[in-house]
Design a protein around this motif. Sequence first.
Motif, mmCIF file in Angstrom:
data_model
loop_
_atom_site.group_PDB
_atom_site.id
_atom_site.type_symbol
_atom_site.label_atom_id
_atom_site.label_comp_id
_atom_site.label_asym_id
_atom_site.label_seq_id
_atom_site.Cartn_x
_atom_site.Cartn_y
_atom_site.Cartn_z
ATOM 1 N N PRO A 71 0.848 -0.735 0.011
ATOM 2 C CA PRO A 71 0.016 0.519 0.453
ATOM 3 C C PRO A 71 0.920 1.470 0.184
ATOM 4 O O PRO A 71 0.202 2.473 -0.538
ATOM 5 C CB PRO A 71 -0.875 0.302 1.312
ATOM 6 N N LEU A 72 2.027 1.221 0.485
ATOM 7 C CA LEU A 72 2.658 1.934 0.615
ATOM 8 C C LEU A 72 3.291 2.559 -0.928
ATOM 9 O O LEU A 72 3.878 3.617 -1.017
ATOM 10 C CB LEU A 72 3.621 2.096 1.971
ATOM 11 N N ILE A 92 -7.647 3.826 -1.579
ATOM 12 C CA ILE A 92 -7.595 2.469 -2.471
ATOM 13 C C ILE A 92 -6.556 1.879 -2.354
ATOM 14 O O ILE A 92 -6.815 1.107 -2.551
ATOM 15 C CB ILE A 92 -8.225 3.270 -3.978
ATOM 16 N N ALA A 93 -5.321 2.568 -1.599
ATOM 17 C CA ALA A 93 -4.216 2.157 -1.657
ATOM 18 C C ALA A 93 -4.727 0.851 -0.459
ATOM 19 O O ALA A 93 -3.637 -0.030 0.040
ATOM 20 C CB ALA A 93 -2.721 2.547 -0.849
ATOM 21 N N ALA A 94 -4.833 1.254 0.258
ATOM 22 C CA ALA A 94 -5.933 -0.109 1.755
ATOM 23 C C ALA A 94 -6.721 -1.055 1.061
ATOM 24 O O ALA A 94 -6.092 -2.088 1.413
ATOM 25 C CB ALA A 94 -6.777 0.508 2.652
ATOM 26 N N HIS A 95 -7.545 -1.161 -0.004
ATOM 27 C CA HIS A 95 -7.242 -2.080 -0.420
ATOM 28 C C HIS A 95 -6.846 -2.675 -2.178
ATOM 29 O O HIS A 95 -6.965 -4.123 -2.153
ATOM 30 C CB HIS A 95 -9.170 -1.395 -1.286
ATOM 31 N N TYR A 96 -6.061 -1.967 -2.412
ATOM 32 C CA TYR A 96 -5.094 -2.751 -2.791
ATOM 33 C C TYR A 96 -3.685 -3.546 -2.021
ATOM 34 O O TYR A 96 -3.140 -4.333 -2.742
ATOM 35 C CB TYR A 96 -4.427 -2.160 -4.356
ATOM 36 N N PRO A 132 -2.518 -6.337 7.591
ATOM 37 C CA PRO A 132 -1.004 -4.725 7.368
ATOM 38 C C PRO A 132 -2.143 -4.038 6.852
ATOM 39 O O PRO A 132 -1.846 -2.337 6.964
ATOM 40 C CB PRO A 132 -0.366 -5.747 6.616
ATOM 41 N N ALA A 133 -2.418 -3.518 5.500
ATOM 42 C CA ALA A 133 -2.118 -2.411 4.243
ATOM 43 C C ALA A 133 -3.588 -1.833 5.583
ATOM 44 O O ALA A 133 -3.472 -0.646 5.200
ATOM 45 C CB ALA A 133 -3.150 -3.120 3.126
ATOM 46 N N ILE A 134 -4.304 -2.312 5.646
ATOM 47 C CA ILE A 134 -5.329 -1.771 6.428
ATOM 48 C C ILE A 134 -4.818 -0.886 6.858
ATOM 49 O O ILE A 134 -5.321 0.373 7.298
ATOM 50 C CB ILE A 134 -6.410 -2.000 6.682
#
Length: 309
Positions: A71-72, A92-96, A132-134
């Motif tokens: 996500p980063l 959207i970065a959190a979703h991907y 982790p992404a969320i």
Amino acid sequence: MPDIVIAFFAFGLIAGLLKSDLKVPHSIYETLSILLMLVLGLKGGLALHGNVTSTLLLELLPVALLGFILPLLCYPILRKLVRLNIDDAASIAAHYGSVSAGTFALVLAMTERAGLPVAPQTTLYLVLLELPAIIVMLWLHRRLTGQGSAGGIVRESLTSRGVLLLGGGVLIGYVYGPVGLEPIAPALLGGFKTMLALFLLEMGLCTAKVCSPLPLAQWRLLTFAAVMPFALAWSGIATALWLELPQGSAVVLAGLTASASYIAAPAAIRAAVPGANIGLAMLAALGITFPVNVLIGLPLYQHWVSWFY
């Protein structure tokens, strides 16, 4: 021919595009999503039963790190090239960075059909990449905007339905093993592909709804959603090769990193980032990335992985 469950997705997609009144009742969809996540957890727990070793953590840690890194990497692309605001770029970065349970179920079924070896801990990848992404993107959004509580973000993520079902399923499967689960195995484990087929039918209908009409004004986001899965898949392949995972596990990890969440992430983002347009995230994750992976990506990732085995 493609796996039979993919035909159900295509059927739902075509029916939706034709404006059919076909629909899966919401209560049945909710039941299917609960059962799928529970069964995926049980499968992982069964595979781990009696197979946990001291080296397991060394393998799982790099997989979890992918959930923080991806996500980063997506965020600056979404900010600079797709030209989204902070709320939508973080969303959207959190979703991907997070992953799709539906894509995971499909790629796992695909590897089983192909007879590819899958490591017992592979189901844990879904849990490790979901959270982790969320968390990292909600933390970044909080840092950039000064909103929200870090403790609340972590607590909400850990107690989400998907995480509890997957984690609980893994624990039950690990503790009880094949003998303990035998009374419920025919209905749950034996009916896995049937549940997946009906779930994908609903996903096809949802995809048609999200994409009809296709908002061409969002062409930058549409391009990102169509192209990014193929780049993200290579992060999974590279990690699998580094960890020397079995071929089936490598395909699963590639499919997971290429996917985007449309169940866990929307719920968390909607509550924590009220300024984010969840419709944009669903358009990208469910409307574009999910069908791209189902119809094109997963067989291609399997082919790419075969180059190294």
